[in-house]
Design a protein around this motif. Structure first.
Motif, PDB file in Angstrom:
ATOM      1  N   ARG A 157      41.802  27.600  39.121  1.00 11.18           N
ATOM      2  CA  ARG A 157      42.410  27.467  40.436  1.00 11.18           C
ATOM      3  C   ARG A 157      41.370  26.957  41.445  1.00 11.18           C
ATOM      4  NH1 ARG A 157      47.412  30.049  41.278  1.00 11.18           N
ATOM      5  NH2 ARG A 157      48.040  31.526  39.651  1.00 11.18           N
ATOM      6  N   PRO A 158      41.832  26.421  42.578  1.00 13.23           N
ATOM      7  CA  PRO A 158      40.880  25.983  43.605  1.00 13.23           C
ATOM      8  C   PRO A 158      39.988  27.106  44.138  1.00 13.23           C
ATOM      9  CG  PRO A 158      43.035  25.010  43.991  1.00 13.23           C
ATOM     10  CD  PRO A 158      43.212  26.012  42.894  1.00 13.23           C
ATOM     11  N   ASP A 159      40.403  28.368  43.991  1.00 12.65           N
ATOM     12  CA  ASP A 159      39.598  29.497  44.486  1.00 12.65           C
ATOM     13  C   ASP A 159      38.913  30.263  43.350  1.00 12.65           C
ATOM     14  OD1 ASP A 159      41.781  30.694  43.306  1.00 12.65           O
ATOM     15  OD2 ASP A 159      42.333  31.924  45.026  1.00 12.65           O
ATOM     16  N   LEU A 160      38.685  29.599  42.232  1.00  6.12           N
ATOM     17  CA  LEU A 160      38.138  30.304  41.067  1.00  6.12           C
ATOM     18  C   LEU A 160      36.782  30.943  41.351  1.00  6.12           C
ATOM     19  CD1 LEU A 160      38.211  31.061  38.059  1.00  6.12           C
ATOM     20  CD2 LEU A 160      37.062  28.902  37.580  1.00  6.12           C
ATOM     21  N   LEU A 161      35.881  30.239  41.987  1.00  5.34           N
ATOM     22  CA  LEU A 161      34.537  30.774  42.205  1.00  5.34           C
ATOM     23  C   LEU A 161      34.569  32.034  43.068  1.00  5.34           C
ATOM     24  CD1 LEU A 161      32.421  27.530  42.685  1.00  5.34           C
ATOM     25  CD2 LEU A 161      32.756  28.897  40.629  1.00  5.34           C
ATOM     26  N   ALA A 162      35.499  32.092  44.026  1.00  6.82           N
ATOM     27  CA  ALA A 162      35.626  33.291  44.847  1.00  6.82           C
ATOM     28  C   ALA A 162      36.146  34.462  44.024  1.00  6.82           C
ATOM     29  CB  ALA A 162      36.558  33.021  46.026  1.00  6.82           C
ATOM     30  N   ARG A 163      36.967  34.180  43.033  1.00  8.61           N
ATOM     31  CA  ARG A 163      37.455  35.228  42.140  1.00  8.61           C
ATOM     32  C   ARG A 163      36.387  35.646  41.142  1.00  8.61           C
ATOM     33  NH1 ARG A 163      43.353  35.122  41.304  1.00  8.61           N
ATOM     34  NH2 ARG A 163      44.335  33.616  42.714  1.00  8.61           N
ATOM     35  N   CYS A 164      35.652  34.653  40.644  1.00  6.35           N
ATOM     36  CA  CYS A 164      34.689  34.884  39.571  1.00  6.35           C
ATOM     37  C   CYS A 164      33.402  35.542  40.054  1.00  6.35           C
ATOM     38  CB  CYS A 164      34.371  33.539  38.908  1.00  6.35           C
ATOM     39  SG  CYS A 164      32.986  33.570  37.736  1.00  6.35           S
ATOM     40  N   THR A 212      43.219  39.601  38.957  1.00  6.35           N
ATOM     41  CA  THR A 212      42.694  38.626  39.912  1.00  6.35           C
ATOM     42  C   THR A 212      41.792  37.625  39.221  1.00  6.35           C
ATOM     43  OG1 THR A 212      42.815  40.219  41.729  1.00  6.35           O
ATOM     44  CG2 THR A 212      41.371  38.315  42.026  1.00  6.35           C
ATOM     45  N   LEU A 213      40.910  38.095  38.358  1.00  9.39           N
ATOM     46  CA  LEU A 213      40.005  37.195  37.646  1.00  9.39           C
ATOM     47  C   LEU A 213      40.762  36.354  36.623  1.00  9.39           C
ATOM     48  CD1 LEU A 213      37.185  36.158  36.986  1.00  9.39           C
ATOM     49  CD2 LEU A 213      36.914  38.092  35.409  1.00  9.39           C
ATOM     50  N   GLN A 214      41.574  36.971  35.796  1.00 12.45           N
ATOM     51  CA  GLN A 214      42.293  36.238  34.756  1.00 12.45           C
ATOM     52  C   GLN A 214      43.229  35.199  35.370  1.00 12.45           C
ATOM     53  OE1 GLN A 214      41.826  36.342  31.539  1.00 12.45           O
ATOM     54  NE2 GLN A 214      40.353  38.024  31.541  1.00 12.45           N
ATOM     55  N   ASP A 215      43.827  35.536  36.499  1.00 15.29           N
ATOM     56  CA  ASP A 215      44.756  34.610  37.140  1.00 15.29           C
ATOM     57  C   ASP A 215      44.053  33.383  37.699  1.00 15.29           C
ATOM     58  OD1 ASP A 215      47.565  34.283  37.696  1.00 15.29           O
ATOM     59  OD2 ASP A 215      47.074  34.444  39.820  1.00 15.29           O
ATOM     60  N   GLY A 216      42.743  33.419  37.760  1.00 16.62           N
ATOM     61  CA  GLY A 216      41.990  32.263  38.223  1.00 16.62           C
ATOM     62  C   GLY A 216      42.062  31.075  37.287  1.00 16.62           C
ATOM     63  N   TRP A 217      42.540  31.291  36.066  1.00 12.89           N
ATOM     64  CA  TRP A 217      42.692  30.198  35.098  1.00 12.89           C
ATOM     65  C   TRP A 217      44.164  29.865  34.855  1.00 12.89           C
ATOM     66  CZ3 TRP A 217      38.326  33.146  34.947  1.00 12.89           C
ATOM     67  CH2 TRP A 217      37.105  32.470  34.772  1.00 12.89           C
ATOM     68  N   ARG A 218      45.005  30.150  35.827  1.00 12.53           N
ATOM     69  CA  ARG A 218      46.436  29.838  35.699  1.00 12.53           C
ATOM     70  C   ARG A 218      46.876  28.901  36.824  1.00 12.53           C
ATOM     71  NH1 ARG A 218      47.064  35.737  34.538  1.00 12.53           N
ATOM     72  NH2 ARG A 218      47.435  35.962  32.295  1.00 12.53           N
ATOM     73  N   ASP A 270      47.312  27.981  50.754  1.00 13.67           N
ATOM     74  CA  ASP A 270      46.606  29.211  50.367  1.00 13.67           C
ATOM     75  C   ASP A 270      45.488  28.949  49.358  1.00 13.67           C
ATOM     76  OD1 ASP A 270      48.213  30.779  51.988  1.00 13.67           O
ATOM     77  OD2 ASP A 270      49.683  31.163  50.411  1.00 13.67           O
ATOM     78  N   TYR A 271      45.310  27.687  48.979  1.00 15.78           N
ATOM     79  CA  TYR A 271      44.298  27.275  47.999  1.00 15.78           C
ATOM     80  C   TYR A 271      44.499  27.947  46.644  1.00 15.78           C
ATOM     81  CZ  TYR A 271      42.119  25.693  52.309  1.00 15.78           C
ATOM     82  OH  TYR A 271      41.880  25.095  53.514  1.00 15.78           O
ATOM     83  N   ARG A 272      45.768  28.198  46.311  1.00 11.24           N
ATOM     84  CA  ARG A 272      46.087  28.700  44.979  1.00 11.24           C
ATOM     85  C   ARG A 272      46.268  27.537  43.997  1.00 11.24           C
ATOM     86  NH1 ARG A 272      45.037  33.272  46.945  1.00 11.24           N
ATOM     87  NH2 ARG A 272      46.237  35.154  46.453  1.00 11.24           N
ATOM     88  N   HIS A 273      46.670  26.380  44.517  1.00 10.88           N
ATOM     89  CA  HIS A 273      46.924  25.208  43.686  1.00 10.88           C
ATOM     90  C   HIS A 273      46.523  23.958  44.448  1.00 10.88           C
ATOM     91  CE1 HIS A 273      49.303  27.473  40.727  1.00 10.88           C
ATOM     92  NE2 HIS A 273      49.859  28.087  41.757  1.00 10.88           N
TER      93      HIS A 273
END
Length: 301
Positions: A132-139, A163-169, A229-232
Motif C-alpha cells: 500500500r502507499p502507506d506501507l512504511l508507516a505500517r511496517c 495493520t501490518l498484514q493489510d499493508g500488502w493488500r 486516505d493513501y490506502r490505494h
C-alpha cells in the motif's frame, strides 16, 4: 421467423426425481453458490495472509502517512454500498407492487454481485501482495535497514497483526470493487426499471438517466476517498472499480434482460416456468438480433 420447436418438455420434467426437479425448477443453485462464496470470502478474510512482496525502504510511492481515521470506513462502506442500495431496491419493489419472483430476482442478483466481487477482490489481493502507499508507516523498518536494497517483511519492527498484514493488500481496491458491485447494481436496476436505454419509452428523458447516475457518482466518490486516505493509488482504485462494475453487470444480466429490451423492467422467467409442449417463444434478444421490430405485447408464431 418460425418459433423454435421444443422436444418432450413435459416428459423430461416428469421423469426427474423430486430433488432434481427442485434443483432445476428453483433458484437453489444460486443460493448454494451464494453460501459457498460467502463462506469462502469469510475464510479468506480471517485466515489468509497476503503474499509479502519485497520493497525498498526509500521508495517514495509507499512512504505516505498511515491515516488513523478513514473518510469511508468499512462499516460506512457497508452502509453506503450494501444497506442503502438494498433499502432502495426493497422500497421500489414494494411501491410498484412487484411480484414475488421480481423480489427474489432483485435481491438474489444483488447479493451475488456483492459477495462474488468481494471474493474475487480478496483472492487477487492476497495473491498479488502489492504494498500500500502507506506501507512504511505500517511496517516501521528498523533503523539499520539499508536503502536501495530490496528487503522483506523481516525488517519491520511493528507488531504482526492486521495493520501490518493489510499493508500488502493494495491491489485491487476492496472499497472500490464493493461500492461499484452494490451501487453499480442499483444503477443498472434503475436503468432497467426506468427504460433509460429504450429510445421509445424513456431514452430521451435526461432526468431518468441522471437518477441512474447518482449511485455511480456515490461509488466513484467512495473509490476516490481511498486515494485521499493513501490506502490505494489510482491504479488500484480504477481496477477495483472496473472489477466491481463488471461483476454487477454480469450478475444483473443473469436474471434480467438487456437494458434496451422493451420488457427490461421484468426479470427473466422463473426456472419453474414450463415451456408449452411443442412450441416456445423466441427470446427478446433474438427479436432484436433478427433486425425485425415487433409491437409490444405481440407474439411470434
Amino acid at each position: 421467423m418460425p418459433s423454435r420447436r421444443t422436444s418432450n418438455t413435459g416428459d423430461s420434467s416428469a421423469s426427474m426425481g423430486p430433488l432434481a426437479r427442485f434443483w432445476r425448477k428453483t433458484h437453489a443453485p444460486d443460493y448454494v453458490g451464494f453460501v459457498v462464496l460467502l463462506a469462502g470470502w469469510m475464510l479468506i478474510v480471517n485466515l489468509v495472509n497476503p503474499f509479502h512482496r519485497m520493497f525498498f525502504t526509500n521508495d517514495l510511492r509507499i512512504s505516505y502517512p498511515h491515516a488513523e481515521h478513514e473518510r469511508v470506513t468499512v462499516p460506512l462502506n457497508f452502509l453506503y454500498a450494501l444497506f442503502i442500495p438494498l433499502g432502495v431496491l426493497i422500497s421500489y419493489n414494494i411501491v410498484t407492487r412487484a411480484s414475488t419472483h421480481k423480489h427474489e430476482a432483485t435481491y438474489l442478483a444483488f447479493a451475488i454481485s456483492i459477495v462474488l466481487s468481494s471474493f474475487i477482490t480478496d483472492v487477487v489481493k492476497n495473491a498479488v501482495g502489492r504494498p500500500r502507499p502507506d506501507l512504511l508507516a505500517r511496517c516501521q523498518p528498523s533503523a539499520d535497514t539499508k536503502p536501495n536494497v530490496l528487503v522483506t517483511i523481516d525488517v519491520c519492527t511493528a507488531p504482526d497483526g492486521h495493520t501490518l498484514q493489510d499493508g500488502w493488500r493494495s491491489f485491487p481496491s476492496g472499497h472500490s470493487s464493493f461500492s461499484f458491485a452494490g451501487l453499480g447494481f442499483l444503477s443498472l436496476f434503475l436503468a432497467g426499471q426506468l427504460h433509460v436505454f429504450n429510445y421509445y419509452t424513456g431514452g430521451r428523458d435526461l432526468s431518468r438517466a441522471l437518477v441512474c447516475l447518482v449511485p455511480l457518482l456515490g461509488a466513484a466518490l467512495i473509490a476516490i476517498s481511498r486515494t485521499e486516505d493513501y490506502r490505494h493509488d489510482v491504479y488500484d482504485v480504477c481496477v477495483g472499480s472496473a472489477l466491481g462494475m463488471t461483476v454487477a453487470y454480469w450478475s444483473y444480466r443473469r436474471h434480467w434482460p438487456h437494458l434496451t429490451s422493451p420488457v427490461c423492467e421484468e426479470p427473466h422467467p422463473h426456472p419453474s416456468a414450463e415451456a408449452q409442449p411443442g412450441w416456445q417463444r423466441v427470446r427478446d434478444e433474438e427479436d432484436q438480433d433478427s433486425g425485425l421490430v415487433f409491437p409490444l405485447g405481440t407474439r411470434r408464431s
